[in-house]
Design an enzyme around this catalytic site. Sequence first.
Site, PDB file in Angstrom:
ATOM      1  N   SER A 149      77.180  98.262 106.155  1.00 29.16           N
ATOM      2  CA  SER A 149      78.057  98.763 105.103  1.00 29.16           C
ATOM      3  C   SER A 149      79.231  99.463 105.761  1.00 29.16           C
ATOM      4  O   SER A 149      79.102 100.003 106.866  1.00 29.16           O
ATOM      5  CB  SER A 149      77.305  99.759 104.208  1.00 29.16           C
ATOM      6  OG  SER A 149      78.190 100.430 103.335  1.00 29.16           O
ATOM      7  N   TYR A 166      71.764 107.018 103.563  1.00 29.86           N
ATOM      8  CA  TYR A 166      72.368 105.683 103.568  1.00 29.86           C
ATOM      9  C   TYR A 166      73.391 105.570 104.696  1.00 29.86           C
ATOM     10  O   TYR A 166      73.383 104.613 105.473  1.00 29.86           O
ATOM     11  CB  TYR A 166      73.025 105.421 102.215  1.00 29.86           C
ATOM     12  CG  TYR A 166      73.557 104.022 102.050  1.00 29.86           C
ATOM     13  CD1 TYR A 166      72.706 102.977 101.705  1.00 29.86           C
ATOM     14  CD2 TYR A 166      74.909 103.735 102.229  1.00 29.86           C
ATOM     15  CE1 TYR A 166      73.179 101.687 101.548  1.00 29.86           C
ATOM     16  CE2 TYR A 166      75.393 102.460 102.066  1.00 29.86           C
ATOM     17  CZ  TYR A 166      74.530 101.425 101.725  1.00 29.86           C
ATOM     18  OH  TYR A 166      75.011 100.151 101.584  1.00 29.86           O
TER      19      TYR A 166
END
Length: 259
Positions: A149, A166
């Site tokens: 990401s 995350y």
Amino acid sequence: MTTLAGLFDLTGKTAIVTGGSRGLGLQVAMALGEYGANLVLVARKAAELEATVAELRARGWPVEGVVADLAKPDTIAGIVDRALDMFGGVDILVNNAGATWGAPTESHPIDGWNKVVATNLTGPFLLTQEVARRAMIPAGRGSVINVASVEGLQAHHPDMTATIGYNATKGGVINMTRALAAEWGPHNIRVNAIAPGYFPSKMTAATLDAHEAHLVGQTPLGKLGGPTDLMGPALLLASDAGGHMSGQILVVDGGAIVI
């Protein structure tokens, strides 16, 4: 003479795609399936997975589904067992399944941290290790594609709900990609990552509800990721067309990371 079409052809190759029943994983799986790959889709929810497998089989594609939770290490071997039993090998591994947890870092619960680490980092490590040991290293070839990401490459904006687990795990996935590319290059195994920006999905729904206009405004192409935007990058990295690419992080975010 090898044709350009031949470089992208995946006929006879087998791909495992985690989180493959919907969203970005399904987008990647459809690209690989259209170019001839046998597909082994992995997901946690049986009903959703069965519906997706049926849909892709209706296209005439060889597809198997495996219900498994990447956060549970004892499910890992069964994924590879299924791929080897059905198709005899694993040529492509797409580590796409992921989780997030939004909370201020100072009050982030340890259970949330552990869940995100298990799903985003430990699970992909264990599955990649299993696939390499049992399939790719013995075959002397393979392509691993880690879905990271842009959040693993940059800090999270303070106006948005913090997602420290995350961000940390996606950063870990990025450097795991580089480390494995170096270690396994002599085995003819390529390891790359795709780092998507914001795409509409179940995971991003709450963030986009609150911040979509801002995020689009900060993206040079002026849009979110769409339903085909990962297909080309995934096909390139999976196929011989990307045969001299390894250790690379391919950002797919409409140019947002450059400003």
